[in-house]
Write an enzyme that holds these catalytic residues in place. Structure first.
Site, PDB file in Angstrom:
ATOM      1  N   ARG A  38      -3.916   7.914 -10.175  1.00 31.21           N
ATOM      2  CA  ARG A  38      -3.820   6.499 -10.565  1.00 31.21           C
ATOM      3  C   ARG A  38      -3.097   6.303 -11.896  1.00 31.21           C
ATOM      4  O   ARG A  38      -3.409   5.387 -12.650  1.00 31.21           O
ATOM      5  CB  ARG A  38      -5.218   5.850 -10.635  1.00 31.21           C
ATOM      6  CG  ARG A  38      -5.949   5.813  -9.304  1.00 31.21           C
ATOM      7  CD  ARG A  38      -5.332   4.767  -8.391  1.00 31.21           C
ATOM      8  NE  ARG A  38      -6.033   4.690  -7.130  1.00 31.21           N
ATOM      9  CZ  ARG A  38      -6.937   3.752  -6.829  1.00 31.21           C
ATOM     10  NH1 ARG A  38      -7.237   2.838  -7.689  1.00 31.21           N
ATOM     11  NH2 ARG A  38      -7.503   3.747  -5.650  1.00 31.21           N
ATOM     12  N   ARG A  42      -2.897  -0.306 -13.110  1.00 30.44           N
ATOM     13  CA  ARG A  42      -3.335  -1.390 -13.986  1.00 30.44           C
ATOM     14  C   ARG A  42      -3.547  -1.032 -15.439  1.00 30.44           C
ATOM     15  O   ARG A  42      -3.684  -1.917 -16.269  1.00 30.44           O
ATOM     16  CB  ARG A  42      -4.613  -2.012 -13.415  1.00 30.44           C
ATOM     17  CG  ARG A  42      -4.320  -2.859 -12.202  1.00 30.44           C
ATOM     18  CD  ARG A  42      -5.574  -3.316 -11.546  1.00 30.44           C
ATOM     19  NE  ARG A  42      -6.297  -2.172 -11.010  1.00 30.44           N
ATOM     20  CZ  ARG A  42      -7.446  -2.257 -10.364  1.00 30.44           C
ATOM     21  NH1 ARG A  42      -8.022  -3.408 -10.203  1.00 30.44           N
ATOM     22  NH2 ARG A  42      -8.028  -1.177  -9.889  1.00 30.44           N
ATOM     23  N   ARG A  51       4.193  -6.487 -11.297  1.00 31.81           N
ATOM     24  CA  ARG A  51       3.385  -6.823 -10.119  1.00 31.81           C
ATOM     25  C   ARG A  51       3.014  -8.312 -10.056  1.00 31.81           C
ATOM     26  O   ARG A  51       2.467  -8.768  -9.054  1.00 31.81           O
ATOM     27  CB  ARG A  51       2.084  -5.998 -10.144  1.00 31.81           C
ATOM     28  CG  ARG A  51       2.140  -4.628  -9.490  1.00 31.81           C
ATOM     29  CD  ARG A  51       2.134  -4.696  -7.964  1.00 31.81           C
ATOM     30  NE  ARG A  51       1.229  -5.705  -7.424  1.00 31.81           N
ATOM     31  CZ  ARG A  51      -0.066  -5.546  -7.272  1.00 31.81           C
ATOM     32  NH1 ARG A  51      -0.647  -4.437  -7.584  1.00 31.81           N
ATOM     33  NH2 ARG A  51      -0.811  -6.525  -6.774  1.00 31.81           N
ATOM     34  N   ASP A  87      -0.604   3.134  -1.200  1.00 33.14           N
ATOM     35  CA  ASP A  87      -2.054   3.146  -1.081  1.00 33.14           C
ATOM     36  C   ASP A  87      -2.433   3.870   0.203  1.00 33.14           C
ATOM     37  O   ASP A  87      -1.634   3.949   1.129  1.00 33.14           O
ATOM     38  CB  ASP A  87      -2.635   1.726  -1.068  1.00 33.14           C
ATOM     39  CG  ASP A  87      -4.151   1.764  -1.269  1.00 33.14           C
ATOM     40  OD1 ASP A  87      -4.589   1.867  -2.427  1.00 33.14           O
ATOM     41  OD2 ASP A  87      -4.893   1.743  -0.273  1.00 33.14           O
ATOM     42  N   TYR A 162     -13.329   3.253   5.650  1.00 28.34           N
ATOM     43  CA  TYR A 162     -12.856   1.872   5.460  1.00 28.34           C
ATOM     44  C   TYR A 162     -12.792   1.120   6.786  1.00 28.34           C
ATOM     45  O   TYR A 162     -13.156  -0.050   6.874  1.00 28.34           O
ATOM     46  CB  TYR A 162     -11.489   1.860   4.767  1.00 28.34           C
ATOM     47  CG  TYR A 162     -11.604   2.091   3.281  1.00 28.34           C
ATOM     48  CD1 TYR A 162     -12.205   1.148   2.447  1.00 28.34           C
ATOM     49  CD2 TYR A 162     -11.125   3.259   2.690  1.00 28.34           C
ATOM     50  CE1 TYR A 162     -12.327   1.365   1.080  1.00 28.34           C
ATOM     51  CE2 TYR A 162     -11.241   3.481   1.321  1.00 28.34           C
ATOM     52  CZ  TYR A 162     -11.847   2.534   0.524  1.00 28.34           C
ATOM     53  OH  TYR A 162     -11.984   2.748  -0.825  1.00 28.34           O
TER      54      TYR A 162
END
Ligand SMILES: Cc1c2[nH]c(c1CCC(=O)O)Cc1[nH]c(c(CCC(=O)O)c1C)Cc1[nH]c(c(CCC(=O)O)c1C)Cc1[nH]c(c(C)c1CCC(=O)O)C2
Length: 355
Positions: A38, A42, A51, A87, A162
């Site tokens: 990661r 962010r 973004r 992702d 998921y």
């Protein structure tokens, strides 16, 4: 020529002799290589800027944007490898599964998978479905030069979680219920996901990825016997399918201390370790013949420079006897991490391990 072939004669330099790929191959390195799960995302203001107004999944389908976001942490931190910006749910979206990534939540699936009829919703992935990956990786490898590009995919179990839960889950109860109540359907579901995942990784390797990481983030929720019987065969199939390319295969999960041996056995060349098991103990659990990646607790980055250096030194000490060590965090960079703490950490590890 693929990205992993040794360069010869007048050919362009490739990532083959990079510290990262040498460590993955358990060869001597000029310094311990560092990258962060990661690292693109962010924690970087330049990421938030590009973004702005673009959904997560939309951004994964824009090659120029993917290139820029992937390069941002390489430029800023001087890490030893780039990880492709995407992702784990991208290949599922690409075959038409109705899902979205909700900010602050994660992947959410409109209609959870629960029955045999749901298998029909998982058609084969083709390279055309993810044309933007091939295009973005082409742009990236041209720009990265000798810096390796890591491709990745979600492992069958984590993807299944998921799909079956319909979103993030603490206990994975629907997933485990399906696994135990209908082992045949479970095996078929994981096998489907293994094929999709293997194709997704193959596309990335053919487009120039120098290494691939299989994220089985939630495998740590499983007892070893359940992992071995109901999950490992599907992950092994993924690794086996891409074995012929000769690119290092990294296998990572969180809370997987009791599974480290099995995760290596599944077919990985490099086993990712979270912060709960010291690297020397992890090496004992994994056994010989594999490199290890890890394992600074990502929360330590909030403790200030001295504490970060001390904790990094502890990781390096525990990893000193390893044949191959790739320095990383024990899980992804937390979104509120100070990017400067990451830049300092890269420099510190390089300095401490320079040979
Ligand atoms: C479980 C998992 C997912 N995605 C991923 C995993 C495995 C790694 C892990 O265990 O953390 C993998 C992933 N997701 C992303 C990357 C990019 C590459 C990198 O590591 O820098 C990688 C490697 C981008 C992303 N994937 C996501 C973001 C944040 C979304 C945004 O910026 O809008 C990024 C940068 C969204 C996402 N996608 C997922 C989650 C849990 C989230 C976070 C939800 C949130 O807290 O908002 C599923």
């Amino acid at each position: 020529m693929s990205a992993i072939d040794r360069p010869s004669g007048q050919q362009q330099p490739t990532p083959y002799d990079s510290a990262f790929l040498k460590a993955c191959r358990r060869e001597p390195v000029p310094h311990t290589p560092v990258w962060f799960m990661r690292q693109a995302g962010r924690s970087l203001p330049e990421y938030l800027k590009v973004r702005e107004g673009i959904g997560m999944l939309d951004s994964c389908m824009r090659p120029e944007l993917v290139k820029e976001i992937t390069l941002q942490p390489v430029r800023r931190h001087g890490v030893d490898a780039a990880i492709y910006f995407s992702d784990i749910v991208v290949p599922l979206k690409a075959i038409g599964v109705d899902l979205d990534i909700k900010p602050g939540v994660g992947p959410v699936v409109a209609e959870p998978f629960r029955t045999r009829a749901d298998l029909a919703r998982l058609r084969d992935l083709t390279p055309d479905d993810v044309w933007y990956v091939t295009e973005a990786m082409g742009l990236l490898t041209a720009e990265l030069g000798t810096t390796p590009l890591i491709g990745f995919a979600g492992a069958p179990f984590t993807l299944a979680s998921y799909l079956v839960e319909g979103g993030p889950s603490r206990n994975h109860e629907h997933t485990k219920a399906l696994m135990h109540a209908d082992p045949e359907l479970w095996a078929d579901l994981l096998d489907r996901l293994a094929e999709i995942t293997a194709t997704f990784l193959t596309v990335q390797i053919e487009a120039g990825a120098s290494a691939v990481q299989l994220f089985d983030s939630w495998a740590g929720a499983l007892a070893p016997a359940d992992y071995r019987r109901s999950v490992m065969p599907a992950s092994a199939k993924v690794f086996e399918t891409v074995a012929g390319y000769g690119v290092p295969r990294i296998h990572f999960g969180v809370g997987t201390g009791e599974l480290l041996g099995l995760m290596g056995e599944a077919g990985a060349d490099v086993v990712g370790v979270d912060w709960r098991v010291p690297m020397d103990e992890a090496a004992r659990r994994v056994g010989p013949g594999k490199a290890l990646q890890g394992n600074l607790d990502p929360a330590v980055l909030f403790a200030g420079p001295r504490a970060v250096e001390a904790a990094a030194d502890e990781v390096l000490r525990a990893a000193a006897g390893l044949e191959g060590h790739v320095f990383n965090l024990g899980h992804g960079v937390l979104p509120t991490t100070d990017p400067d703490a990451l830049t300092r950490l890269v420099a510190h590890v390089h300095e401490r391990t320079a040979r």
